[in-house]
Design a protein around this motif. Structure first.
Motif, short mmCIF file in Angstrom:
data_model
loop_
_atom_site.label_atom_id
_atom_site.label_comp_id
_atom_site.label_asym_id
_atom_site.label_seq_id
_atom_site.Cartn_x
_atom_site.Cartn_y
_atom_site.Cartn_z
N UNK A 194 0.89 -1.03 0.00
CA UNK A 194 -0.10 0.09 -0.03
C UNK A 194 0.97 1.28 0.00
N UNK A 195 1.94 1.36 0.79
CA UNK A 195 2.80 2.23 0.66
C UNK A 195 3.45 2.50 -0.96
N UNK A 196 4.00 1.55 -1.03
CA UNK A 196 4.51 1.47 -2.61
C UNK A 196 3.53 2.25 -3.54
N UNK A 197 2.28 1.64 -3.59
CA UNK A 197 1.16 2.02 -4.48
C UNK A 197 0.89 3.48 -4.31
N UNK A 245 -6.82 -6.67 -16.08
CA UNK A 245 -7.23 -6.55 -17.12
C UNK A 245 -7.17 -5.11 -17.67
N UNK A 246 -7.18 -4.12 -16.67
CA UNK A 246 -7.03 -2.75 -17.21
C UNK A 246 -5.42 -2.46 -17.27
N UNK A 247 -4.54 -3.23 -16.65
CA UNK A 247 -3.17 -3.16 -16.79
C UNK A 247 -2.83 -3.69 -18.27
N UNK A 248 -3.32 -4.66 -18.72
CA UNK A 248 -3.19 -5.30 -19.89
C UNK A 248 -3.90 -4.63 -21.07
N UNK A 249 -4.64 -3.99 -20.90
CA UNK A 249 -5.42 -3.13 -22.10
C UNK A 249 -4.59 -2.41 -22.85
N UNK A 299 2.18 1.22 -13.07
CA UNK A 299 2.81 0.42 -11.78
C UNK A 299 1.96 0.43 -10.63
N UNK A 300 0.89 1.57 -10.52
CA UNK A 300 0.09 1.59 -9.45
C UNK A 300 -0.97 0.24 -9.61
N UNK A 301 -1.37 -0.13 -11.07
CA UNK A 301 -2.29 -1.05 -11.19
C UNK A 301 -1.55 -2.66 -11.03
N UNK A 302 -0.55 -2.56 -11.37
CA UNK A 302 0.35 -3.83 -10.97
C UNK A 302 0.56 -3.92 -9.29
N UNK A 318 -10.33 -10.68 -5.15
CA UNK A 318 -9.98 -11.53 -6.31
C UNK A 318 -10.43 -10.85 -7.57
N UNK A 319 -11.84 -10.59 -7.61
CA UNK A 319 -12.64 -10.07 -9.01
C UNK A 319 -11.95 -8.71 -8.90
N UNK A 320 -11.45 -7.82 -8.05
CA UNK A 320 -10.96 -6.62 -8.17
C UNK A 320 -9.44 -6.55 -8.66
N UNK A 321 -8.70 -7.73 -8.08
CA UNK A 321 -7.31 -7.80 -8.84
C UNK A 321 -7.58 -8.18 -10.17
#
Length: 127
Positions: free
Chosen positions: A48-51, A123-127, A59-62, A115-118
């Motif tokens: 959470x701190x790194x995010x 999905x948003x990351x690889x779009x 990076x934030x999404x991953x 898990x669904x939110x992850x």
């Protein structure tokens, strides 16, 4: 303000990780959960701190997807592997067995939602 919260998360996560790895004497803090679960909670705080410090959305999404999967793993442990009596009785008019089952059900739903939110973040990351 955001950097202060991020540094607080990082410091708290490192301190909690040190406790779970046994760097502090056992008399200072008695752990109710296994050390691996406490180490997972410390990883959540550090992530959470790194995010919060990440400037790039990718990076934030991953980091967010890893954070959510870690939260889901902790909730899954509570759902399936926590010993009886881990979930305290909060409602006095519900029997203890029903209260425990209800708590485990809610933790299980939290794991599924995490898990669904992850998956959505990936999905948003690889779009």
């Amino acid at each position: 303000m955001g950097k202060g919260i991020a540094l607080l998360c990082l410091a708290g996560g490192v301190a909690l990780g040190g406790v779970s790895l046994g760097f502090f004497p056992a008399e200072y803090l008695v752990l109710e959960a296994p050390r691996a679960v406490v180490l997972g909670a410390s990883a959540v705080l550090v992530l959470a701190g790194f995010m919060l410090l990440a400037r790039d959305h990718r990076a934030s999404d991953s980091i967010a997807s890893i954070l959510l999967l870690t939260i889901a793993a902790i909730a899954g442990w509570v759902t399936f592997y926590a010993p009886e009596g881990t979930i305290n009785r909060l409602l006095p008019f519900i029997p203890t067995e029903v209260n425990d089952a209800l708590g485990r059900l809610l933790f299980g739903l939290g794991a599924i939602v995490s898990v669904g939110m992850a998956l959505w973040a990936l999905r948003r990351l690889f779009r």
